[in-house]
Design a protein around this motif. Structure first.
Motif, PDB file in Angstrom:
ATOM      1  N   THR A  86      28.917  37.010  19.796  1.00  0.00           N
ATOM      2  CA  THR A  86      29.225  38.136  18.869  1.00  0.00           C
ATOM      3  C   THR A  86      29.851  37.432  17.624  1.00  0.00           C
ATOM      4  O   THR A  86      30.657  36.676  17.595  1.00  0.00           O
ATOM      5  CB  THR A  86      30.128  38.884  19.664  1.00  0.00           C
ATOM      6  N   ILE A  87      29.286  37.743  16.516  1.00  0.00           N
ATOM      7  CA  ILE A  87      29.727  37.239  15.267  1.00  0.00           C
ATOM      8  C   ILE A  87      30.470  38.396  14.429  1.00  0.00           C
ATOM      9  O   ILE A  87      29.726  39.305  14.453  1.00  0.00           O
ATOM     10  CB  ILE A  87      28.406  36.609  14.468  1.00  0.00           C
ATOM     11  N   MET A  88      31.654  38.271  14.065  1.00  0.00           N
ATOM     12  CA  MET A  88      32.353  39.195  13.408  1.00  0.00           C
ATOM     13  C   MET A  88      32.574  38.641  11.812  1.00  0.00           C
ATOM     14  O   MET A  88      32.804  37.633  11.670  1.00  0.00           O
ATOM     15  CB  MET A  88      33.795  39.266  14.206  1.00  0.00           C
ATOM     16  N   LYS A  89      32.579  39.913  11.152  1.00  0.00           N
ATOM     17  CA  LYS A  89      33.149  39.671   9.510  1.00  0.00           C
ATOM     18  C   LYS A  89      34.494  40.523   9.336  1.00  0.00           C
ATOM     19  O   LYS A  89      34.774  41.444   9.927  1.00  0.00           O
ATOM     20  CB  LYS A  89      31.973  40.281   8.756  1.00  0.00           C
ATOM     21  N   ASP A  90      35.070  39.686   8.310  1.00  0.00           N
ATOM     22  CA  ASP A  90      36.219  40.668   8.027  1.00  0.00           C
ATOM     23  C   ASP A  90      35.838  41.708   7.397  1.00  0.00           C
ATOM     24  O   ASP A  90      34.893  41.935   6.650  1.00  0.00           O
ATOM     25  CB  ASP A  90      36.999  39.450   6.908  1.00  0.00           C
ATOM     26  N   VAL A  91      36.855  42.790   7.550  1.00  0.00           N
ATOM     27  CA  VAL A  91      36.478  44.280   7.090  1.00  0.00           C
ATOM     28  C   VAL A  91      36.577  44.279   5.741  1.00  0.00           C
ATOM     29  O   VAL A  91      35.798  45.138   5.040  1.00  0.00           O
ATOM     30  CB  VAL A  91      37.686  45.251   7.534  1.00  0.00           C
ATOM     31  N   SER A  92      36.853  43.406   4.814  1.00  0.00           N
ATOM     32  CA  SER A  92      36.995  43.376   3.462  1.00  0.00           C
ATOM     33  C   SER A  92      35.736  43.035   2.696  1.00  0.00           C
ATOM     34  O   SER A  92      35.275  43.349   1.683  1.00  0.00           O
ATOM     35  CB  SER A  92      37.997  42.545   2.859  1.00  0.00           C
TER      36      SER A  92
END
Length: 326
Positions: A86-92
């Motif tokens: 799973t690759i996650m990005k910052d909400v911003s």
């Protein structure tokens, strides 16, 4: 009755007196670590018991840290594809189409199918400390490489105070342990870990949810809803290769990255394979379960019939000893 016979009877009564006291009423010096397991010294055990965490300096050598760093770069440049990760990005920046490479990734999770990154979870240097907490049958139950970005000004790079047990539906908690290794110098400027020493001893998993932060909160970055803001805290200043081990009920989080660079760390949660699953319904785990299953169904299909326990059994990997329950 002569004096000699009385003396013999008295001697028997004295020798049998210890048997009248059940063994489980004798106070143990250690609750959270295991006698005769692993390499923790007496003083290290006492520190972990009292504080719920322990930092081991320079545990992971520079060449291994560099190997993890290079692998992260390959993944961020899409030079390799790892199944199940799973690759996650910052909400911003989550919806931005113009951010690529390292800047686009906040965290990589579940890299159990990548032999390079997962070698961290197989690391014997780590196991020799973990074994003092979990025993000799060790499962890797969660893996992460965190790439905390420079904050955009919205403070979304911080992680609210939380307890990791919130994300695990098995027990006992005392046989679960996190290992978190700094891949560079980590201090308050780039968002080091902050802990509330001794908070694990309450033995309570607190209610978690999303904090009401103006700039938004990253997916699954749940925080304790009723934490004590004035409780003593310790900021863990760590150098490259330093590794902190901590209890899943320890209250901890991380601050905003106000530096110009990314802050990297690699982590794995371990548990005894003798732990047992619990039912998440009507517990504080229920909301986390919903979000976890939402992520799974986005990958596998909306109609897939799967439980959190199913997902856990599929993700968990034996790294030492024998797989028993988990």
């Amino acid at each position: 009755m002569d004096a000699k016979r009385l003396q013999i009877i008295h001697s028997h009564l004295r020798s049998g007196r210890k048997q009248l006291v059940p063994e489980n009423t004798i106070a143990k010096e250690f609750r959270y670590t295991i006698d005769g397991a692993g390499i923790l010294t007496h003083e290290q055990r006492r520190f972990y018991e009292e504080n719920g965490y322990l930092v081991i300096k320079k545990l992971i050598p520079p060449n291994e840290i560099e190997m993890y760093r290079q692998r992260f770069e390959e993944i961020s440049k899409r030079q390799v594809t790892i199944p199940g990760m799973t690759i996650m990005k910052d909400v911003s920046i989550a919806k931005s189409e113009h951010v690529e490479g390292e800047k686009a990734i906040t965290k990589i999770q579940d890299f159990y199918n990548d032999p390079v990154l997962f070698s961290y979870c197989h690391n014997a240097r780590i196991h020799q400390y973990v074994e003092s907490i979990t025993g000799s049958n060790i499962m890797a139950v969660h893996s992460m490489l965190i790439n905390k970005p420079p904050d955009t000004g919205k403070k979304t790079s911080r992680h609210p105070l939380h307890q990791d047990l919130h994300y695990f539906i098995f027990r006992p908690a005392d046989q679960i342990c996190a290992a978190w290794t700094a891949m560079q110098r980590v201090d308050r400027s780039n968002g080091c870990l902050v802990v509330q020493p001794g908070s694990h001893k309450a033995g309570v998993l607190k209610e978690h949810g999303y904090p009401q932060w103006e700039g938004g909160v990253n997916k699954l970055y749940h925080g304790i809803l009723d934490y004590e803001p004035n409780a003593p805290r310790v900021h863990l200043i760590m150098e490259e290769g330093d590794t902190v081990f901590f209890h899943p009920l320890l209250i901890h989080g991380s601050g905003t990255n106000v530096s110009d660079g990314f802050r990297k760390a690699i982590s794995c949660h371990f548990a005894s394979s003798e732990c047992h699953y619990i039912k998440s319904a009507d517990t504080s785990h229920s909301e986390a379960e919903k979000e976890v299953l939402e992520v799974v169904r986005r990958k596998l299909g909306a109609d897939v019939d799967v439980s959190w326990e199913d997902v856990s059994r599929w993700r968990f990997r034996l790294v030492k000893g024998t797989r028993i329950n988990l």
